[in-house]
Design an enzyme around this catalytic site. Structure first.
Site, short mmCIF file in Angstrom:
data_model
loop_
_atom_site.label_atom_id
_atom_site.label_comp_id
_atom_site.label_asym_id
_atom_site.label_seq_id
_atom_site.Cartn_x
_atom_site.Cartn_y
_atom_site.Cartn_z
N TYR A 69 0.84 -1.20 0.00
CA TYR A 69 0.00 0.00 0.00
C TYR A 69 0.88 1.25 0.00
O TYR A 69 0.59 2.23 -0.68
CB TYR A 69 -0.90 -0.01 1.25
CG TYR A 69 -1.96 1.06 1.23
CD1 TYR A 69 -3.23 0.77 0.74
CD2 TYR A 69 -1.70 2.35 1.69
CE1 TYR A 69 -4.22 1.74 0.71
CE2 TYR A 69 -2.69 3.32 1.66
CZ TYR A 69 -3.94 3.02 1.17
OH TYR A 69 -4.92 3.99 1.14
N PHE A 121 -9.01 20.34 -24.24
CA PHE A 121 -9.40 18.94 -24.28
C PHE A 121 -10.60 18.81 -23.33
O PHE A 121 -10.68 19.51 -22.32
CB PHE A 121 -8.27 17.98 -23.92
CG PHE A 121 -8.69 16.56 -24.21
CD1 PHE A 121 -8.80 16.13 -25.51
CD2 PHE A 121 -9.06 15.70 -23.19
CE1 PHE A 121 -9.27 14.85 -25.81
CE2 PHE A 121 -9.52 14.42 -23.48
CZ PHE A 121 -9.63 14.00 -24.79
N THR A 122 -11.52 17.90 -23.68
CA THR A 122 -12.79 17.82 -22.95
C THR A 122 -12.60 17.70 -21.44
O THR A 122 -13.15 18.50 -20.67
CB THR A 122 -13.61 16.63 -23.47
OG1 THR A 122 -12.79 15.46 -23.40
CG2 THR A 122 -14.08 16.84 -24.91
N ASP A 212 0.20 19.43 -21.32
CA ASP A 212 -0.46 18.13 -21.38
C ASP A 212 0.48 17.29 -22.24
O ASP A 212 0.58 17.46 -23.45
CB ASP A 212 -1.86 18.24 -22.00
CG ASP A 212 -2.58 16.90 -21.95
OD1 ASP A 212 -1.92 15.86 -22.21
OD2 ASP A 212 -3.79 16.86 -21.67
N LYS A 255 -1.88 6.44 -23.65
CA LYS A 255 -1.52 6.67 -25.05
C LYS A 255 -0.04 6.33 -25.25
O LYS A 255 0.32 5.17 -25.41
CB LYS A 255 -1.82 8.12 -25.43
CG LYS A 255 -3.30 8.42 -25.62
CD LYS A 255 -4.04 8.61 -24.33
CE LYS A 255 -5.40 9.22 -24.52
NZ LYS A 255 -6.16 9.28 -23.27
N ARG A 379 -15.78 14.29 -33.15
CA ARG A 379 -15.09 15.40 -32.49
C ARG A 379 -15.58 16.69 -33.14
O ARG A 379 -14.91 17.31 -33.96
CB ARG A 379 -13.56 15.29 -32.64
CG ARG A 379 -12.92 14.15 -31.90
CD ARG A 379 -12.75 14.38 -30.40
NE ARG A 379 -13.87 14.01 -29.59
CZ ARG A 379 -13.83 13.86 -28.25
NH1 ARG A 379 -12.70 14.04 -27.61
NH2 ARG A 379 -14.88 13.56 -27.57
N PHE A 442 -21.02 14.00 -24.99
CA PHE A 442 -20.71 13.12 -26.14
C PHE A 442 -20.59 11.65 -25.74
O PHE A 442 -20.85 10.77 -26.54
CB PHE A 442 -19.40 13.56 -26.81
CG PHE A 442 -18.27 13.69 -25.83
CD1 PHE A 442 -18.06 14.88 -25.16
CD2 PHE A 442 -17.46 12.62 -25.54
CE1 PHE A 442 -17.06 15.00 -24.23
CE2 PHE A 442 -16.46 12.72 -24.61
CZ PHE A 442 -16.26 13.92 -23.95
C1 P61 Z 1 -8.86 10.02 -26.34
F1 P61 Z 1 -13.65 11.27 -26.24
N1 P61 Z 1 -8.00 11.10 -24.41
O1 P61 Z 1 -8.16 10.81 -27.02
P1 P61 Z 1 -7.76 9.90 -19.60
N2 P61 Z 1 -5.42 14.80 -22.22
C2 P61 Z 1 -5.46 14.41 -23.51
C3 P61 Z 1 -6.20 13.29 -23.86
O2 P61 Z 1 -6.22 12.91 -25.13
C4 P61 Z 1 -6.92 12.57 -22.85
C5 P61 Z 1 -6.86 13.05 -21.53
C6 P61 Z 1 -6.10 14.15 -21.24
C7 P61 Z 1 -8.84 10.17 -24.90
C8 P61 Z 1 -9.81 9.41 -24.05
C9 P61 Z 1 -11.04 10.25 -24.03
O3 P61 Z 1 -13.65 13.35 -24.65
C10 P61 Z 1 -12.89 12.28 -24.34
O4 P61 Z 1 -6.67 8.94 -19.33
C11 P61 Z 1 -4.72 15.18 -24.51
O5 P61 Z 1 -8.70 9.48 -20.67
O6 P61 Z 1 -8.47 10.31 -18.36
C12 P61 Z 1 -7.72 11.45 -23.17
O7 P61 Z 1 -6.98 11.19 -20.14
C13 P61 Z 1 -7.61 12.37 -20.43
C14 P61 Z 1 -11.88 10.26 -25.09
C15 P61 Z 1 -11.16 11.24 -23.09
C16 P61 Z 1 -12.81 11.24 -25.23
C17 P61 Z 1 -12.12 12.23 -23.22
O8 P61 Z 1 -9.54 9.14 -26.84
#
Ligand code: P61
Length: 470
Positions: A69, A121-122, A212, A255, A379, A442
């Site tokens: 832990y 970013f969302t 980011d 990623k 998107r 979305f």
């Molecule tokens: C993706 F439709 N991305 O591209 P988490 N920063 C950035 C990202 O691309 C990102 C996160 C932070 C996704 C998954 C996803 O509206 C959406 O590990 C540049 O997903 O929490 C994630 O990281 C967030 C898809 C997220 C979406 C939000 O497909």
């Protein structure tokens, strides 16, 4: 060009659901590709998030996971990998990227402050706003022009940023955010020159500057390829310089780091690290695991090292370019230049008959699924519209390439499916939204078509044709 630097050892079967099933599935999913069952999907280009293939080294490292832990060995190996590759002093682990965004926003934002960023970013915007911030776009205008061939659409408009900070007063700025390979613009990189200018300005005006870094490896490759003076440097060297130009970063490790789950915030700012460690125990877990298992941290530590390997990065960026080139040859309107991790279709030009208020990108993503079982992501206005503000921005469909997963044959098939939809584009109707969730709509919104949806019969022969012997 050399083929990818790996061969396939473990395979996962996939199958094309029959056309009738696909039509049923998209109706059941409310014309939202997020709501499809994965078993109904053939080639899954929804996202590159958590969908990459682990390497044998990552799988082997997972056996070493220390599930203590507190004080887990795996945490210290993760911290060391981050320091070796990026160089920041402090690492706060989280379950994924948005966990890190939450901690950073909570640590830095006072209600009413501004967060200037290249587009948005969302989840990043959501967490900044939940902490009370106002998000301000300071991207260059080319970022929102799908036809501009600007090599660095991820750049920040430094003049605009300066005016914003000076006019508002530095006390009013929570932090400046710059995203590597800007997702919403089509996976577009920033230049080192631009990053240096943003660093100089944020130093001069004494404002925290965070990246980011989710797709920083690809950004480093683009710098090597496109920014004079960098052609002889390694991706690892450029990556290290990128990191050195910010006070810290948040990462979704799903990623670049090839893990199914995981993320972290990293920084050199002592006070910010301390505050995030105070908060991580409330929302994620003890600061030595932050929502990840020990074996997750081991896979991540190894993945961070692989993310600095040039041939690895080149192989998957090359796959996006390959698909982009195929689609351009077919006369399909895409965002240019092709970005890091995906090809983005320009739905406004693809479906000019569908007004933006009828969700053309959502309709196009549904059509591509029906046509060939290929799952993509909207998107456009569904993802990008902010409350009831008018939205006239980009209207894109993202064909995202999971890392180390698909072959060129899969990509050729995808191009064929998109071509098929393009041939019948005039039959694709607009949609009406019949359910709108309050947050990040979305993901779970539901739609109905305004006219019957076309069938897009592919020349699919479920039974191979029998050739008479002799
Ligand atoms: C993706 F439709 N991305 O591209 P988490 N920063 C950035 C990202 O691309 C990102 C996160 C932070 C996704 C998954 C996803 O509206 C959406 O590990 C540049 O997903 O929490 C994630 O990281 C967030 C898809 C997220 C979406 C939000 O497909």
């Amino acid at each position: 060009m050399l083929p990818p630097p790996y061969k396939i050892k473990v395979v996962e079967p996939i199958a094309l659901a029959p056309a009738q099933r696909r039509r049923r599935a998209i109706i059941e999913a409310g014309f939202n590709t997020f709501l499809l069952h994965a078993d109904d999907v053939f080639v899954d280009l929804l996202t590159d998030s958590g969908t990459g293939a682990l390497s044998q080294e990552q799988r082997a490292a997972m056996e070493l996971g220390d599930e203590s832990y507190a004080g887990s060995r795996s945490f210290f190996r993760l911290e060391q990998a981050m320091r070796d590759v990026y160089g920041w002093r402090h690492l706060v682990p989280t379950h994924q990227g948005r966990g890190a965004e939450h901690l950073l926003s909570r640590a830095l934002v006072r209600p009413g402050q501004l967060v200037p960023s290249n587009l948005y970013f969302t989840t990043s915007r959501e967490h900044a706003e939940l902490a009370g911030a106002v998000w301000v776009d300071v991207s260059i205008p080319e970022a929102s022009d799908p036809e501009s061939r600007h090599p660095f659409k991820g750049n920040i408009d430094v003049g605009k940023l300066r005016r914003l900070i000076v006019d508002a007063g530095r006390e009013q700025i929570a932090f400046v955010r710059q995203e590597a390979c800007l997702n919403m613009a089509g996976g577009q990189p920033f230049s080192l020159e631009n990053l240096r200018a943003v660093r100089a300005l944020t130093r001069e005006l004494d404002v925290p500057f965070f990246l980011d870094g989710t797709r920083a490896s690809e950004n480093a490759l683009f710098v090597k390829e496109r920014e004079p003076g960098n052609e002889h440097r390694t991706v690892a060297e450029i990556l290290r310089e990128i990191a050195s130009l910010a006070d810290g970063a948040v990462f979704s490790s799903k990623k670049d780091h090839f893990v199914p789950i995981g993320g972290f915030a990293a920084t050199d700012l002592e006070g910010v690290a301390r505050r995030m460690r105070e908060l991580v125990v409330v929302y994620e877990g003890f600061p030595h695991y932050g929502g990840m298992a020990g074996h997750d941290m081991e896979a991540l530590a190894q993945g961070i090292r692989e993310a600095a390997d040039e041939e690895t990065v080149r192989a998957y960026v090359g796959q996006a370019r390959y698909l982009g080139a195929r689609l351009e040859e077919l006369g399909i309107p895409i965002v240019v230049p092709v970005g890091a991790h995906a090809v983005f279709l320009d739905a406004k030009r693809f479906l000019p008959q569908v007004p933006q208020a009828q969700f053309p990108a959502q309709a196009l993503a549904a059509a591509i699924y029906v046509a060939g079982g290929v799952r993509t992501m909207e998107r456009g206005i569904v993802s990008g519209q902010h409350g009831t503000d008018p939205y006239h921005g980009l209207e894109l469909v993202r064909l995202t390439i999971p890392r180390r997963v698909y072959t060129r044959e899969h990509l050729d098939y995808v191009a064929e499916v998109v071509e098929r939809v393009h041939a019948q584009r005039e039959d694709v109707p607009g949609l009406e939204m019949i359910y709108e969730p309050k947050e990040l709509r979305f993901f779970q919104a539901r739609f109905e078509p305004l006219q019957p949806f076309p069938a897009f019969e592919l020349s699919e022969s479920p039974e191979p044709e029998l050739v008479p012997a002799g």
